[in-house]
Enzyme design. Structure first.
Site, PDB file in Angstrom:
ATOM      1  N   SER A  79       0.808  -1.216   0.000  1.00  0.00           N
ATOM      2  CA  SER A  79       0.000   0.000   0.000  1.00  0.00           C
ATOM      3  C   SER A  79       0.844   1.270   0.000  1.00  0.00           C
ATOM      4  O   SER A  79       0.340   2.331  -0.321  1.00  0.00           O
ATOM      5  CB  SER A  79      -0.946   0.011   1.201  1.00  0.00           C
TER       6      SER A  79
ATOM      7  N   LYS B 183       0.969   3.675   7.102  1.00  0.00           N
ATOM      8  CA  LYS B 183       0.267   4.703   6.331  1.00  0.00           C
ATOM      9  C   LYS B 183       1.004   6.025   6.436  1.00  0.00           C
ATOM     10  O   LYS B 183       1.890   6.206   7.265  1.00  0.00           O
ATOM     11  CB  LYS B 183      -1.155   4.894   6.862  1.00  0.00           C
TER      12      LYS B 183
END
Lengths: 183, 197
Positions: free
Chosen positions: B39, B92
């Site tokens: 990601s 993230k």
């Protein structure tokens, strides 16, 4: 420098070194104990009355079981405030993932129902009239929970274990029976 | 006293003496971690086959000192506990902090945080409340992020990625990447310009 004086200096330095070593090791041990095993802290604020007093209560919490046993209904937990990462808060778990709760039926517009999302719990203080909790900021991620409260040291010779779990319906109905009998 | 101890117990004690400061360092200062998943491509794990994993240096003091107004800043890559599953760790990038407003990516918001967009003015922006942040994957639509669960409490952030350690050819600072201008309103600044006719 004379020889005895030099020896005295040397022994003083050795003592100092030893003290510094034990000091550092002691601090490290305390930090690790606090982070992984448990701690005692003074609770402040009215939100958990009457379980905890407004001030001066020593609250003992353990941080081991939260890692493998998910929070249960009625547990008193220590949690990082969702509104301030520097502030630990202490509340009771009143809703588990998947439960539906009415936010606060006593205030206008509070009757809306929220279904608690996966991985979250509903936290409320025991003093419903004066507590900033899930009614204000919604369900809290379980990842913010840091420990379970075992008991409170309220006073000299006054130790109280925290009662967890919910009152069984049977007991409640018994209480109603008693009330009816008195009437 | 010390002389009375057996050599084995002395060795264990001295090992503990070395170990405890090391454990403290590992818990509160720096540690090393491995990035799983794709990601954060292309900043981390750029290998498309997904077999090579980046090893990173984690600054653990960051969340602590950020309590004093410090270093979790816009654009930092962080390790955080997943809000929907406490046993899961996400990697993230912090896009917005308290006081900012974010326009979620298109098609987002059917998830846990869908209630967020019903709060506040209906202008397509989500306000970040006090003590919370907005985190996103670099790679759009890969993995879950704040577009699914809304703003997250800063308390979920475990540590900050300070540098890439392995592979060596990319070792060093994590590449910075910010969302397209206009998607994030920093402390109401752009919004004021838009609001004034």
């Amino acid at each position: 420098m004379s020889l005895p004086r030099l020896q005295r200096w040397k022994s003083a330095a050795r003592t100092l070194k030893l003290a510094a070593r034990y000091g550092v090791q002691g601090c490290c041990a305390v930090l690790l104990f606090q982070a992984y095993i448990g701690e005692a802290s003074v609770s402040i604020g009215p939100s958990m009355l009457p379980t905890f007093n407004v001030a001066h209560d020593l609250v003992f919490s353990e941080k081991l079981s939260i890692r493998w046993r998910p929070p249960q209904l009625g547990d008193v937990v220590v949690c990082v405030s969702p509104r301030n990462p520097a502030r630990p808060i202490c509340k009771r778990v009143l809703g588990l993932p998947g439960d539906t709760v009415y936010v606060d039926p006593t205030v206008p517009g509070g009757t809306r129902a929220i279904t608690i999302p996966p991985g979250h719990v509903w936290l409320q203080g025991d003093n419903y009239n004066n507590s900033t909790d899930s009614r204000k900021y919604g369900p809290v991620p379980i990842g913010l929970l840091r420990g379970r409260v075992l008991g409170v040291w309220k006073d000299w010779f006054h130790w109280e274990w925290i009662k967890t779990g919910v009152v069984e319906e049977k007991q409640a109905s018994q209480a109603v029976d008693v009330l009816v009998a008195v009437d | 006293m010390a002389a009375a101890r057996s050599p084995a117990s002395r060795r264990i004690l001295s090992a503990l003496a070395v170990l405890s400061p090391l454990l403290v360092f590992n818990k509160f200062v720096y540690s090393v971690g491995v990035v799983e998943g794709r990601s954060m491509q292309p900043a981390l794990n750029p290998d498309t086959s997904g077999t090579r994993r980046d090893v990173v240096l984690l600054a653990r003091y960051a969340p602590v000192i950020s309590d004093m107004g410090g270093p979790i800043a816009h654009g930092d890559v962080v390790f955080l506990t997943a809000p929907h599953d406490p046993s899961m760790t996400l990697v993230k990038r912090v896009i917005a902090l308290e006081g900012d407003a974010v326009r979620p990516r298109r098609g987002a918001g059917e998830g846990i945080g869908s209630w967020v967009r019903e709060v506040g003015p209906h202008d397509g922006y989500v306000r970040i409340p006090r003590g919370q942040c907005w985190v996103e994957s670099d790679e759009p639509y890969r993995g879950v992020d704040s577009n699914v669960f809304g703003p997250l409490p800063l308390g979920l952030i475990d540590c900050k990625v300070a540098a890439v350690l392995w592979p060596l050819d990319r070792a060093g600072q994590v590449p910075r990447r910010m969302p397209k201008p206009g998607r994030v309103v920093y402390e109401g600044r752009i919004l004021l310009e838009v609001d004034e006719p």
